[in-house]
Each structure stands twice: as C-alpha cells, then as structure tokens.
Design a protein around this motif. Structure first.
Motif, mmCIF file in Angstrom:
data_model
loop_
_atom_site.group_PDB
_atom_site.id
_atom_site.type_symbol
_atom_site.label_atom_id
_atom_site.label_comp_id
_atom_site.label_asym_id
_atom_site.label_seq_id
_atom_site.Cartn_x
_atom_site.Cartn_y
_atom_site.Cartn_z
ATOM 1 N N GLY A 173 -13.246 20.150 -5.378
ATOM 2 C CA GLY A 173 -14.059 19.571 -6.428
ATOM 3 C C GLY A 173 -13.253 19.066 -7.610
ATOM 4 N N GLY A 174 -11.916 19.197 -7.527
ATOM 5 C CA GLY A 174 -11.058 18.763 -8.620
ATOM 6 C C GLY A 174 -11.087 17.259 -8.822
ATOM 7 N N ARG A 175 -10.898 16.822 -10.074
ATOM 8 C CA ARG A 175 -10.907 15.398 -10.413
ATOM 9 C C ARG A 175 -9.481 14.871 -10.547
ATOM 10 N NH1 ARG A 175 -13.030 19.146 -13.789
ATOM 11 N NH2 ARG A 175 -12.795 17.945 -15.707
ATOM 12 N N ALA A 176 -9.339 13.571 -10.321
ATOM 13 C CA ALA A 176 -8.031 12.927 -10.448
ATOM 14 C C ALA A 176 -8.197 11.566 -11.094
ATOM 15 C CB ALA A 176 -7.367 12.779 -9.080
ATOM 16 N N ARG A 192 -12.314 12.316 -6.792
ATOM 17 C CA ARG A 192 -12.589 13.750 -6.724
ATOM 18 C C ARG A 192 -12.213 14.257 -5.335
ATOM 19 N NH1 ARG A 192 -15.947 17.320 -9.626
ATOM 20 N NH2 ARG A 192 -16.578 15.591 -10.984
ATOM 21 N N LYS A 193 -11.701 15.480 -5.279
ATOM 22 C CA LYS A 193 -11.375 16.115 -4.004
ATOM 23 C C LYS A 193 -12.598 16.892 -3.519
ATOM 24 C CE LYS A 193 -8.072 19.357 -1.918
ATOM 25 N NZ LYS A 193 -6.887 20.220 -2.203
ATOM 26 N N SER A 194 -12.968 16.654 -2.274
ATOM 27 C CA SER A 194 -14.130 17.348 -1.716
ATOM 28 C C SER A 194 -13.808 17.805 -0.304
ATOM 29 C CB SER A 194 -15.345 16.415 -1.688
ATOM 30 O OG SER A 194 -15.123 15.360 -0.772
ATOM 31 N N GLY A 195 -14.771 18.496 0.289
ATOM 32 C CA GLY A 195 -14.570 18.948 1.656
ATOM 33 C C GLY A 195 -14.354 17.803 2.625
ATOM 34 N N GLY A 196 -14.857 16.627 2.270
ATOM 35 C CA GLY A 196 -14.719 15.464 3.135
ATOM 36 C C GLY A 196 -13.446 14.684 2.932
#
Length: 222
Positions: A173-176, A192-196
C-alpha cells in the motif's frame, strides 16, 4: 562565508516570492508542503557561490554534475505523495539535503540516500539539526534495505526507470513519486504498491534534474 542579517532578510523575501509565484500557481496545493517550503531555507543547502540563485525556478548546480531539483518539481512530487505525519519516507537523491529537511517537517522519519561522497558529507552537516533524518551514503538505485519497509518512496529527480530493489522496500500500500525521463521528456509520476503489483501514472510534464545510476538496461542486438 557567513550570512548577515541583511542576507537572511533578502533570502526570506525570495523564499516567500518562490511560494507565491512558483508553488501556489503550479498546483502545489498541500498547505503543509507549502508551509514547510516557506520555512526551510534553500540557500543553506547549496554552495555559497550559488546561494543568490537558490530560489530561481531552475535547477541549482551543486558541483560534480549534480543539481538541486527545481522548486516546482519537488513541490509537486511532495504534494502528490499525500504525506502523513506518521509516514516513514525513503528519499532517493538527497543532494545537499534540502528535500530531506522539508520532509523532516512533514513526516515521522526520513531516510535520505546520496551516492556522491562530497554531497553526502555536505548534506549530513546541513541536516545536523534534524533528528528524524538519517543520511545514508550509497548507490541511489539500491535505496536502504536495512530501514525497510517505508510508507513512501520519493525520488527527487528524473530516472529512466524505478528499479525493483526500490519497489521491494515499500510497504504494502506504499506510495511512490518520481520523475521519469523518457526520450528527452521529463514527467512527474505517482503510484502505489499493491498486491497486484506496482505502477506509476504521469501527472505533470515538468523539468527536473537527472539522477545517476538509473539507466534502463539496454537490449543486446547484433
């Protein structure tokens, strides 16, 4: 060279002019980011010989081929990052320490990575009063795995791509936010980092400084 009270007043005037004419008119709309950039003295994070241009809407030379990023680019990146007071931020491209100092006013902890030894030493000195900033000297593209996971990744400059090594250091869920250089054009991006997986979307075409170490691997051809 020490700054006099007259110098300090002149730089404060230029700082508020930067906020009014560069930030507020270019969608730097997070009031916390605007306030932090109105407080942090850019001139304290550049060599004395270029302090006079530290508030121009251009990159400021720091020596050895490196530059302090354009105020608009940094302001837009930090605004798009949607920073929260309890965030832990990985900053790539500490340069002279300016963006780390701005972030220190906005988030809980900053790990700032700089690859140039001289710049890292200068940034460490300039950031001495910021207890929530850790300056790490090392390859920009490697980040700082020992401090992971981070809530936010800020690449304060333009790179050809964001390496998987940096994405891996983001929490779920981290943002970049980052500048991406593509065939001579620089775009500001956010994701954003997600499970996908992980992806970045363009949100502005704005010039920003290039960072070393991020050339995209070239495909071998005969």
């Amino acid at each position: 060279m020490e700054m006099t009270a007259i110098d300090s007043g002149r730089f404060e005037t230029m700082r508020h002019a930067m906020v009014a004419s560069q930030l507020r008119t270019n969608s730097v709309s997070d009031p916390r980011v605007v306030a932090a950039m109105a407080r942090v003295p850019r001139e304290a994070f550049v060599p004395p010989e270029v302090r006079a241009i530290s508030y121009r809407d251009t990159a400021v030379p720091l020596g050895r081929g490196r530059f302090q990023n354009v105020p608009i680019a940094t302001g837009r990146l930090l605004t798009e990052a949607a920073l929260q007071p309890d965030d832990r931020v990985l900053l790539i491209g500490a340069a002279g320490g300016y963006t780390a100092a701005v972030l220190a006013e906005l988030v809980s902890q900053v790990v700032a990575v700089e690859s140039d030894p001289a710049l890292a030493a200068e940034a460490r000195t300039a950031l001495a009063g910021h207890a929530n900033v850790t300056l790490v000297e090392g390859p920009l593209e490697a980040g700082h795995e020992a401090g992971a996971p981070y809530d936010v990744l800020v690449i304060d400059g333009a790179v050809e791509h964001v390496p998987e090594a940096l994405v891996a250091q983001l929490a779920a869920g981290g943002r970049a936010v980052a500048g991406i250089a593509d065939r001579g054009i620089t775009r500001l991006t956010a994701g954003r980092k997600s499970g996908g997986g992980f992806g970045l979307l363009d949100f502005a075409d704005i010039d920003c400084v290039s960072l070393p170490g991020f050339a995209r691997p070239r495909t071998f051809t005969f």
